[in-house]
Design a protein around this motif. Structure first.
Motif, mmCIF file in Angstrom:
data_model
loop_
_atom_site.group_PDB
_atom_site.id
_atom_site.type_symbol
_atom_site.label_atom_id
_atom_site.label_comp_id
_atom_site.label_asym_id
_atom_site.label_seq_id
_atom_site.Cartn_x
_atom_site.Cartn_y
_atom_site.Cartn_z
ATOM 1 N N UNK A 10 0.830 -1.209 0.000
ATOM 2 C CA UNK A 10 0.000 0.000 0.000
ATOM 3 C C UNK A 10 0.865 1.259 0.000
ATOM 4 N N UNK A 11 2.009 1.220 0.657
ATOM 5 C CA UNK A 11 2.921 2.366 0.624
ATOM 6 C C UNK A 11 3.458 2.580 -0.790
ATOM 7 N N UNK A 12 3.764 1.485 -1.453
ATOM 8 C CA UNK A 12 4.263 1.568 -2.827
ATOM 9 C C UNK A 12 3.193 2.146 -3.751
ATOM 10 N N UNK A 13 1.940 1.711 -3.580
ATOM 11 C CA UNK A 13 0.856 2.257 -4.389
ATOM 12 C C UNK A 13 0.751 3.773 -4.190
ATOM 13 N N UNK A 14 0.818 4.209 -2.937
ATOM 14 C CA UNK A 14 0.707 5.634 -2.641
ATOM 15 C C UNK A 14 1.861 6.418 -3.267
ATOM 16 N N UNK A 42 8.151 8.941 2.445
ATOM 17 C CA UNK A 42 9.078 9.962 1.958
ATOM 18 C C UNK A 42 10.355 9.331 1.404
ATOM 19 N N UNK A 43 10.846 8.288 2.044
ATOM 20 C CA UNK A 43 12.012 7.563 1.526
ATOM 21 C C UNK A 43 11.685 6.955 0.164
ATOM 22 N N UNK A 44 10.519 6.334 0.056
ATOM 23 C CA UNK A 44 10.127 5.729 -1.210
ATOM 24 C C UNK A 44 10.000 6.779 -2.317
ATOM 25 N N UNK A 45 9.483 7.946 -1.987
ATOM 26 C CA UNK A 45 9.384 9.027 -2.975
ATOM 27 C C UNK A 45 10.767 9.501 -3.407
ATOM 28 N N UNK A 46 11.667 9.632 -2.454
ATOM 29 C CA UNK A 46 13.021 10.072 -2.779
ATOM 30 C C UNK A 46 13.713 9.060 -3.686
ATOM 31 N N UNK A 47 13.482 7.789 -3.447
ATOM 32 C CA UNK A 47 14.068 6.744 -4.288
ATOM 33 C C UNK A 47 13.522 6.858 -5.716
ATOM 34 N N UNK A 48 12.223 7.104 -5.852
ATOM 35 C CA UNK A 48 11.606 7.226 -7.178
ATOM 36 C C UNK A 48 12.105 8.457 -7.923
ATOM 37 N N UNK A 49 12.121 9.593 -7.216
ATOM 38 C CA UNK A 49 12.505 10.864 -7.833
ATOM 39 C C UNK A 49 12.600 11.893 -6.708
ATOM 40 N N UNK A 50 13.790 12.322 -6.387
ATOM 41 C CA UNK A 50 13.952 13.203 -5.231
ATOM 42 C C UNK A 50 13.244 14.546 -5.403
ATOM 43 N N UNK A 51 12.843 14.903 -6.608
ATOM 44 C CA UNK A 51 12.082 16.139 -6.809
ATOM 45 C C UNK A 51 10.668 16.025 -6.253
ATOM 46 N N UNK A 52 10.193 14.806 -6.036
ATOM 47 C CA UNK A 52 8.847 14.606 -5.491
ATOM 48 C C UNK A 52 8.732 15.110 -4.055
ATOM 49 N N UNK A 53 9.826 15.102 -3.314
ATOM 50 C CA UNK A 53 9.784 15.538 -1.914
ATOM 51 C C UNK A 53 9.332 16.990 -1.786
ATOM 52 N N UNK A 54 9.621 17.788 -2.771
ATOM 53 C CA UNK A 54 9.246 19.202 -2.727
ATOM 54 C C UNK A 54 7.755 19.407 -2.987
ATOM 55 N N UNK A 55 7.070 18.365 -3.412
ATOM 56 C CA UNK A 55 5.654 18.476 -3.750
ATOM 57 C C UNK A 55 4.750 17.876 -2.676
#
Length: 174
Positions: A10-14, A42-55
């Motif tokens: 579920x975290x991955x889906x989010x 937040x770690x998973x988002x950073x792994x995908x694309x660290x620009x996502x953290x700013x959003x």
């Protein structure tokens, strides 16, 4: 006990949904416990694309003041990090005498608040694109499940998502 990368599917889906949305996203986690779920995402988002953290802006709410203090402090034990490999620990945590402290660049996207679900409102906290409410409803009878559900739905933006834990259930006639 809450730990990092718990219920990973579920975290991955989010994280995928947030990446696909490509816009500013507000998220609420209630109960946020020690913050491990929020920081996991937040770690998973950073792994995908660290620009996502700013959003992403994450608000964590818990009735337990000690849990909120721990989430704000962001220091975790070896046991709470048992699903993270050494590479992830090194990249996202600083080893301290008390354990592993989440790095500041992840903390800045979070706000942790000590509050009760029955005191929450959109007027106080705004509305959210997604609400994570895992293992909250297991503690309530049907009357309180219904009240909590209405509060959370009122706090969701149109087309928002309510993510519940696998053991949670809404009230009987929902």
């Amino acid at each position: 006990m809450t730990y990092f990368f718990r219920e990973i599917d579920s975290l991955d889906w989010l994280a995928k949904w947030i990446a696909e949305e490509n816009r500013d996203i507000r998220l609420l986690s209630i109960p946020s416990s020690n913050g491990a779920e929020i920081y996991s995402i937040l770690i998973m988002l950073d792994i995908k694309n660290n620009q996502l953290l700013h959003k992403v802006k994450f608000v964590g709410v818990d009735i337990n003041n000690e849990s909120i203090k721990k989430a704000k402090r962001g220091i975790y034990s070896e046991r709470e990090l048992h699903k993270l490999n050494d590479e992830l620990r090194y990249k996202y945590f600083e080893k301290t005498k008390d354990g592993y402290e989440i790095k500041l660049f992840l903390k800045k996207n979070t706000e942790f608040i000590n509050d009760n679900i029955f005191a929450l409102s959109t007027d106080m906290y705004g509305s959210f694109d997604a609400i994570l409410s895992r293992n909250l409803f297991i503690y309530f009878d049907d009357l309180h499940r219904e009240k909590a559900t209405k509060i959370l739905y009122e706090m969701l933006k149109p087309s928002g998502y309510l993510m519940m834990g696998v053991t949670d259930r809404l009230y009987e006639n929902s």
